[in-house]
Design an enzyme around this catalytic site. Structure first.
Site, short mmCIF file in Angstrom:
data_model
loop_
_atom_site.label_atom_id
_atom_site.label_comp_id
_atom_site.label_asym_id
_atom_site.label_seq_id
_atom_site.Cartn_x
_atom_site.Cartn_y
_atom_site.Cartn_z
N LYS A 199 0.84 -1.19 0.00
CA LYS A 199 0.00 0.00 0.00
C LYS A 199 0.89 1.25 0.00
O LYS A 199 2.10 1.16 0.15
CB LYS A 199 -0.93 -0.01 1.21
CG LYS A 199 -1.53 -1.37 1.56
CD LYS A 199 -2.39 -2.00 0.49
CE LYS A 199 -2.97 -3.31 1.01
NZ LYS A 199 -3.74 -4.05 0.03
C1 LIG Z 1 -4.41 -5.29 1.04
C2 LIG Z 1 -5.85 -5.36 1.15
C3 LIG Z 1 -6.47 -5.94 2.27
C4 LIG Z 1 -5.70 -6.65 3.35
O1 LIG Z 1 -4.83 -5.81 4.05
P1 LIG Z 1 -3.84 -6.45 5.15
O2 LIG Z 1 -3.35 -5.24 5.88
O3 LIG Z 1 -2.75 -7.14 4.38
O4 LIG Z 1 -4.63 -7.37 5.99
C5 LIG Z 1 -7.85 -5.89 2.36
N1 LIG Z 1 -8.60 -5.33 1.40
C6 LIG Z 1 -8.05 -4.78 0.29
C7 LIG Z 1 -8.92 -4.15 -0.75
C8 LIG Z 1 -6.66 -4.80 0.12
O5 LIG Z 1 -6.11 -4.28 -0.99
#
Ligand SMILES: *Cc1c(COP(=O)(O)O)cnc(C)c1O
Length: 394
Positions: A199
């Protein structure tokens, strides 16, 4: 997203002089190193003052009434469903076109994920795609700002709120995106955020739950810490620790102060990161505009994306299909990624009935995520643009 930055390229590439260009690299520097060192020297490394400071700073920057830090976005989604009162037998409408955590979360509370299709321009659910998946058992929707592309949450809430359907915003990818002139997520009753290195803003692993409701925030704060009546920080602050009680079954979903210290520095970098990402995405858009066989995702009318995932759709008139284009890019040392997955095709969810999902299937089969990261150089950008041009002329 199905990929992580730490993984080496999975496909063999020719030996090259230029290093492989990865799809994402976190922007971390000496400030994060110093912040972590300070936490370690302080002797308080678990959830404590840095987590509280990160929550306050995140709530302010995202214009959220309350922010509760957690271990990752998956646990934030789980907690959001718990505090919203979603449970056994309830249906939760989710896009199939999302990282699998979105579809998994309802199952953690005994609820059933029901897949909705998405809008072809943004890859996001809309009131119309949600309406097609709603039944008498629908209690909630998890609406995703896919790849950072902001949802029209106002339109979705205008449709769901009168029906008593709770809208949970999966803002995992949305830090730094905007909708209706405000930070994405700021108009949600409850939203879940991710700080995974894929992210824009990262704490290694980490997540946040933001909510407009004081009662939900208070319960989430307790539930993330075993539903303990007093937090570790409160007990530490008193010499004669008060006895604690456990009012319900809680979880250990805590973030550490080490992560929060990194998050505070990252938050200060967010405006610069988003500005640079948008600049790079605009350069890609200029090049792709000249290549009719490709369509680059673009800002919707109501907001701006952080371009966490800058994706291309490979159209019918392109001489290559998606797999050929990815192989062509890999040949130039460019490690692009297949676009967003479709959860309804995964063995874990393939047994579920669902409405037709034609847009999801088209986008998941035809999209490519291009390399885009803060430190990307002009020559790296040119390499990708040249490779895209060469593919179109092939
Ligand atoms: C990355 C992501 C998640 C999960 O995030 P984590 O912090 O790895 O648990 C959930 N929803 C979306 C849309 C994502 O892109």
């Amino acid at each position: 997203m199905t990929d992580t930055v730490q993984h080496p390229v999975q496909h063999p590439v020719e030996p090259r002089t230029e290093p492989v260009l990865h799809v994402m690299q976190p922007w971390l520097g000496e400030e994060e190193v110093a912040a972590v060192a300070e936490v370690i020297r302080s002797g308080w490394v678990a959830q404590g003052p840095r987590v509280a400071a990160f929550e306050a700073a995140f709530a302010e920057s995202q214009q959220a009434a309350h922010a509760v830090a957690v271990s990752n976005c998956t646990t934030a989604l789980h907690l959001a469903l718990v505090v919203a009162g979603i449970g056994a037998g309830d249906e939760v409408v989710v896009p199939s076109f999302s990282f699998v955590a979105t579809a998994n979360a309802p199952t953690y509370v005994g609820a059933v994920p029901v897949f909705a299709d998405v809008d072809p321009a943004t890859g996001n659910v809309t009131p119309a795609t949600i309406a097609a998946a709603v039944t008498a058992r629908t209690r909630a929707v998890i609406a995703v700002d896919q790849g950072g592309m902001p949802l029209d949450l106002r339109a979705i809430r205008a449709w769901c709120d009168p029906l008593g359907i709770t809208v949970i915003e999966d803002a995992a990818c949305a830090a730094g995106s905007t909708a209706h002139g405000r930070p994405a997520g700021s108009e949600a009753e409850i939203a879940a955020w991710s700080f995974h290195p894929r992210k824009v803003l990262t704490t290694g692993e980490g997540g946040m739950l933001t909510t407009s409701r004081a009662d939900w925030a208070e319960r989430a704060r307790r539930l993330r810490e075993h539903a303990m009546s007093s937090s570790a920080a409160e007990r530490h602050a008193s010499v004669l620790a008060p006895p604690e009680s456990y009012s319900e079954i809680g979880f250990n979903f805590r973030m550490t102060d080490i992560q929060a210290a990194v998050g505070l520095v990252q938050l200060s970098r967010l405006p610069a990161m988003v500005a640079r990402r948008r600049e790079l995405a605009a350069r890609y858009a200029d090049v792709v505009a000249e290549l009719p066989g490709l369509r680059l995702v673009a800002d919707p009318a109501w907001g701006t994306s952080n371009f966490q995932s800058c994706w291309l759709e490979v159209l019918d008139d392109h001489p290559m299909d998606r797999e050929e284009l990815m192989a062509h890019l890999a040949g130039a040392g460019i490690s692009a990624r297949r676009g967003i997955m479709a959860a309804h095709r995964q063995p874990a969810h393939a047994h579920r009935d669902h409405v037709p999902l034609p847009v999801t299937e088209r986008l998941t089969d035809r999209t490519v995520i291009l390399p885009l990261f803060h430190q990307m150089t002009e020559s790296e950008l040119t390499r990708v643009c040249d490779a895209l041009g060469a593919a179109w002329r092939a």
